[in-house]
Design a protein around this motif. Structure first.
Motif, PDB file in Angstrom:
ATOM      1  N   TYR A  10      33.751  47.961  42.952  1.00  0.00           N
ATOM      2  CA  TYR A  10      35.123  48.123  43.437  1.00  0.00           C
ATOM      3  C   TYR A  10      36.124  47.909  42.297  1.00  0.00           C
ATOM      4  CZ  TYR A  10      33.063  47.597  48.101  1.00  0.00           C
ATOM      5  OH  TYR A  10      32.304  47.751  49.230  1.00  0.00           O
ATOM      6  N   ARG A  11      37.318  48.398  42.525  1.00  0.00           N
ATOM      7  CA  ARG A  11      38.439  48.144  41.634  1.00  0.00           C
ATOM      8  C   ARG A  11      39.619  47.712  42.501  1.00  0.00           C
ATOM      9  NH1 ARG A  11      38.762  52.733  38.570  1.00  0.00           N
ATOM     10  NH2 ARG A  11      39.701  53.800  40.348  1.00  0.00           N
ATOM     11  N   ASN A  30      39.606  43.099  37.085  1.00  0.00           N
ATOM     12  CA  ASN A  30      38.883  44.370  37.046  1.00  0.00           C
ATOM     13  C   ASN A  30      37.958  44.497  35.843  1.00  0.00           C
ATOM     14  OD1 ASN A  30      39.884  45.448  39.475  1.00  0.00           O
ATOM     15  ND2 ASN A  30      41.769  46.141  38.466  1.00  0.00           N
ATOM     16  N   GLU A  47      35.292  48.998  52.084  1.00  0.00           N
ATOM     17  CA  GLU A  47      36.009  50.265  52.113  1.00  0.00           C
ATOM     18  C   GLU A  47      36.095  50.850  53.527  1.00  0.00           C
ATOM     19  OE1 GLU A  47      31.772  51.280  50.634  1.00  0.00           O
ATOM     20  OE2 GLU A  47      33.244  49.644  50.526  1.00  0.00           O
ATOM     21  N   VAL A  85      43.367  47.237  43.483  1.00  0.00           N
ATOM     22  CA  VAL A  85      44.620  47.955  43.236  1.00  0.00           C
ATOM     23  C   VAL A  85      45.727  47.301  44.074  1.00  0.00           C
ATOM     24  CG1 VAL A  85      45.829  50.167  43.411  1.00  0.00           C
ATOM     25  CG2 VAL A  85      43.400  50.109  42.808  1.00  0.00           C
ATOM     26  N   HIS A  95      42.701  48.448  48.138  1.00  0.00           N
ATOM     27  CA  HIS A  95      44.154  48.336  48.058  1.00  0.00           C
ATOM     28  C   HIS A  95      44.659  47.088  48.784  1.00  0.00           C
ATOM     29  CE1 HIS A  95      45.211  52.399  46.417  1.00  0.00           C
ATOM     30  NE2 HIS A  95      43.973  52.658  46.846  1.00  0.00           N
ATOM     31  N   ASP A 103      38.363  52.067  45.104  1.00  0.00           N
ATOM     32  CA  ASP A 103      39.614  51.301  45.072  1.00  0.00           C
ATOM     33  C   ASP A 103      39.785  50.484  46.347  1.00  0.00           C
ATOM     34  OD1 ASP A 103      40.257  52.302  42.608  1.00  0.00           O
ATOM     35  OD2 ASP A 103      41.512  53.932  43.394  1.00  0.00           O
ATOM     36  N   THR A 124      36.909  51.221  34.492  1.00  0.00           N
ATOM     37  CA  THR A 124      38.058  50.872  35.326  1.00  0.00           C
ATOM     38  C   THR A 124      39.216  51.830  35.123  1.00  0.00           C
ATOM     39  OG1 THR A 124      38.877  49.390  33.598  1.00  0.00           O
ATOM     40  CG2 THR A 124      37.437  48.434  35.276  1.00  0.00           C
ATOM     41  N   LEU A 153      47.907  51.790  39.139  1.00  0.00           N
ATOM     42  CA  LEU A 153      46.494  51.746  38.792  1.00  0.00           C
ATOM     43  C   LEU A 153      46.402  51.380  37.328  1.00  0.00           C
ATOM     44  CD1 LEU A 153      45.221  54.961  40.609  1.00  0.00           C
ATOM     45  CD2 LEU A 153      45.222  52.605  41.429  1.00  0.00           C
ATOM     46  N   GLY A 157      39.767  54.673  36.486  1.00  0.00           N
ATOM     47  CA  GLY A 157      40.236  55.380  37.675  1.00  0.00           C
ATOM     48  C   GLY A 157      39.783  56.819  37.716  1.00  0.00           C
TER      49      GLY A 157
END
Length: 749
Positions: A85-86, A76, A377, A88, A38, A36, A27, A14, A29
């Motif tokens: 969103y981020r 990001n 998600e 990862v 992935h 997130d 960003t 991350l 976390g």
């Protein structure tokens, strides 16, 4: 299951970055405002010396990781990208092998492992085959690879329905080769491949792209390239495209060097992805590193253009220029420790792959909303409709990447049309010279600053050796011409003298008509020999040359048979006179009977010549041989030959030998059994002359065999002299021994 995953080093990374460009986006976390997303990233973290193909302790030492982290930071930081969103990446070690990659993929089915929306990577085709099929066909996960280059993934849509890649594959490098070959107007190209699937496909693609007029041949070898390299020499190939695996490179190139097939008169295209100084690993070969290095000078190659940096002001998708990107990457490398960032490596594809996935996921948010399929998600791979949206979103991506324009429009659907970097070896180093950009219509090649193609000889090599016609030496031609001229003049004199004195008792007793046949045959032989001084290499057409070839061939062959057939009948008559008890029998041995006998003896040889002329006539053939002292030249010799020429000549030689053996036997028996009285002295002298003349058939037949050897081996030097010796060794003795004594006797009477 989780512990087993940790054992094989699956590291979730991350990234913590600050605000950028005035964007108030957390960003770190730690905040709850970002969700997130992935993806799993496959990287070959196995150390090259580790033959087990299993993970080692640290992935960050791999050159692809720093540029991936740089891409994630930029993605990001963007407020207009993946809002809420981020991104990862969960790193996994593919080990450049099938089992580790598939193992880590299976771990993603663990409920405690975050769901992966897409797959990034891996680097190697072999690592992607089983893993990619399981992921795409059975788990509905879209895969975007950065350097998977096998054409299998583009062709097999059943096994790999959700596959994309950014690398320049071997077929696209081949397109760059073909474009350069056409630009330099090379018409004769030889393609070589080893047994590797990638290389075979690249070779086939190269052959298909080149027009049929340009491809000389395509050859494949398995372990030993010796026969293929020998064929290159025999084909006189000058432009060679070689698709070979790195493990075969040193052995292959050493054999090229030993055959003297590299240098200023040859252009080799070899893969550009060989490691630096690969040519120096000469252990187990007959070459030295210096030989290998010197022979590679100005050899060409091509490879994917991972970092397209010829224009430092080009603006990338990150809104940075190429120059700014390289500065940031250098800083990232300094922070993470010493890593290789050589522009020849494929790290640029990793950067662009991360951006491809980020932009695709960003586009899919609106696509999912339009279709009412939920949010990212909520994704689960069993939801096929959502997986289809994610797959389609990759195809919609288009942006300016560090490796060039990234777009999957108007292609096969799973790969883009990237640029190819053309390299040329200079002092053992692969130097980038040009960029091949297939999308440009006017000029597909962009020369890099301060670089251009350089040729070892100072000129663009030709695709074939320059033809140099080999002519006979003037001295050799002069000797033959004088010899034939003297023979023609003397034989003409004897013929006219024989006709003029035909009623003289000496001439009448020696068979005037048969003498005329012998002299006419000898004259024919001399004329045929004289025709050999004319070289049938005219460029006006093959009809005159073919006529000349057949005319002199027929004249020399028939001259021998006619003369010795007539000579044999004369000896045979003398033999019959002294061995026939019935004197009345002598009256039947008139000239017209003997002439019929001559026709019967000549008939077999004439039949052989007629069959040859009607089936496989003698025609003009050119033969090429490389000048060992000057490889840029090809020595061209012209020979009069026909199909099965050896077989027909062998039959004629047998006829000669049979005729000679019988003539020799009859002459010897006649001399041996002649009466010893003084009145028969002239017959003894005649028998000695006959015997001496027939003996000449032996060296003539030997010369005939030598001529065949010369013609079969396309040897031009000395051939004319051997042909002349073959004819004159019997014509001169026959004409002078038979007719000089008669002429002197008549003159002195």
């Amino acid at each position: 299951m989780v512990l087993l995953g940790l054992l094989f080093l699956q590291i979730s990374v991350l990234l913590v970055v600050g605000d950028g460009d005035g964007c108030d986006r957390d960003t770190s976390g730690s905040g709850g405002d970002l969700i997130d997303l992935h993806i799993i990233g496959f990287f070959p973290c196995t150390h090259p010396a580790d033959k087990r193909e299993y993970p080692v302790d640290n992935c960050d030492g791999i050159d692809r990781i720093p540029i991936m982290k740089l891409a994630l930071e930029e993605i990001n930081e963007r407020c207009d990208l993946l809002s809420g969103y981020r991104l990862v990446i969960d790193y996994a070690n593919s080990g450049c092998a099938s089992i580790p990659a598939t193992y880590h993929l299976i771990q993603q089915t663990d409920p405690e492992v975050p769901t992966k929306l897409m797959i990034l990577g891996p680097a190697c085709s072999i690592a992607s085959e089983l893993m990619g099929e399981v992921a795409q066909r059975y788990m509905n996960i879209t895969q975007v690879a950065y350097t998977v280059s096998s054409s299998l993934f583009g062709k097999d849509k059943v096994r790999f329905p959700r596959f994309y890649r950014l690398v320049t594959i071997t077929e696209q490098v081949a397109d760059g080769y073909v474009a350069l070959i056409e630009k330099l107007n090379w018409k004769r190209v030889t393609v070589i491949t080893d047994e590797d699937e990638l290389n075979i496909n690249a070779g086939i693609h190269t052959e298909e792209k080149l027009t049929s007029q340009r491809v000389l041949t395509r050859m494949t070898f398995i372990d030993d390239p010796s026969e293929v390299i020998k064929s290159i020499e025999e084909l006189r190939a000058r432009i060679i495209v070689a698709w070979i695996h790195p493990r075969m490179a040193v052995q292959f190139w050493c054999k090229v060097v030993k055959r003297n097939l590299a240098g200023p008169d040859f252009v080799w295209f070899i893969p550009g992805w060989f490691r630096a100084n690969w040519w120096a690993a000469v252990d187990g070969t007959d070459c030295t590193a210096e030989e290998m290095k010197k022979s590679l000078e100005h050899t060409l190659g091509g490879l994917g253009n991972g970092i397209l940096d010829y224009d430092p002001d080009r603006v990338l998708v990150s809104k940075k220029t190429v120059a700014q990107f390289k500065q940031d990457l250098n800083k990232k490398n300094e922070l993470l420790g010493p890593v290789k960032t050589d522009i020849f490596l494929n790290i640029g594809y990793v950067y662009d792959t991360a951006w491809t996935i980020a932009l695709a996921l960003n586009a899919s948010t609106s696509m999912l909303e339009e279709k009412g399929l939920g949010r990212l998600e909520e994704y689960h791979s069993e939801w096929t409709e959502m997986s289809d949206v994610l797959t389609a979103s990759v195809a919609s991506v288009s942006f300016e990447g560090i490796s060039g324009k990234v777009s999957f429009h108007n292609t096969s659907g799973n790969r883009r049309n990237p640029s190819t970097r053309i390299i040329q070896y200079r002092d053992g180093v692969a130097v980038p010279i040009q960029i091949y950009v297939p999308s440009q219509q006017d000029n597909n090649f962009i020369e890099l600053p301060g670089q251009s193609l350089v040729w070892q000889g100072g000129y663009i090599p030709k695709d074939a050796p320059s033809p140099v016609i080999q002519h006979r030496s003037k001295a050799e031609t002069a000797i033959v011409a004088v010899t034939a001229a003297v023979g023609i003049l003397s034989t003409t004199f004897f013929l006219l003298f024989n006709v003029y004195n035909r009623k003289h008792l000496v001439v009448k007793r020696s068979s005037y008509r048969l003498n005329c046949v012998i002299l006419s045959g000898i004259l024919m032989g001399y004329i045929g020999t004289a025709l050999y001084t004319i070289e049938p290499d005219d460029g006006t057409g093959h009809v005159p040359a073919a006529l000349l070839c057949n005319l002199r061939y027929w004249m020399t062959e028939m001259a021998f048979v006619i003369c010795f057939a007539t000579f044999f009948t004369k000896i045979w008559r003398l033999y019959k006179v002294f061995f026939n008890k019935h004197l009345a029998e002598r009256k039947r041995l008139k000239d017209h009977y003997l002439l019929l006998a001559v026709g019967g003896i000549v008939a077999p040889a004439l039949a052989v010549l007629i069959i040859q002329a009607s089936t496989y006539p003698v025609t003009l053939h050119s033969h090429a041989k490389i000048n060992k002292d000057n490889l840029a030249q090809e020595e061209i010799t012209f020979m009069c030959q026909g199909r099965y020429h050896l077989a027909f000549d062998t039959v004629l030689i047998i006829i000669r030998m049979i005729l000679g053996i019988f003539s020799l036997k009859v002459a010897f028996e006649t001399k041996k059994h002649l009466p010893t009285e003084k009145k028969y002295r002239k017959y003894h002298e005649s028998a000695v002359i006959n015997l001496s003349t027939i003996v000449a058939i032996v060296p003539s037949s030997i010369c005939e065999i030598i001529v065949l050897v010369f013609e079969l081996n396309n040897i031009q030097t000395g051939l004319l002299l051997i042909i002349t010796l073959r004819e004159c060794v019997w014509m001169y003795p026959m004409s002078y021994l038979l007719f000089v004594p008669k002429s002197l006797f008549i003159v002195n009477m």
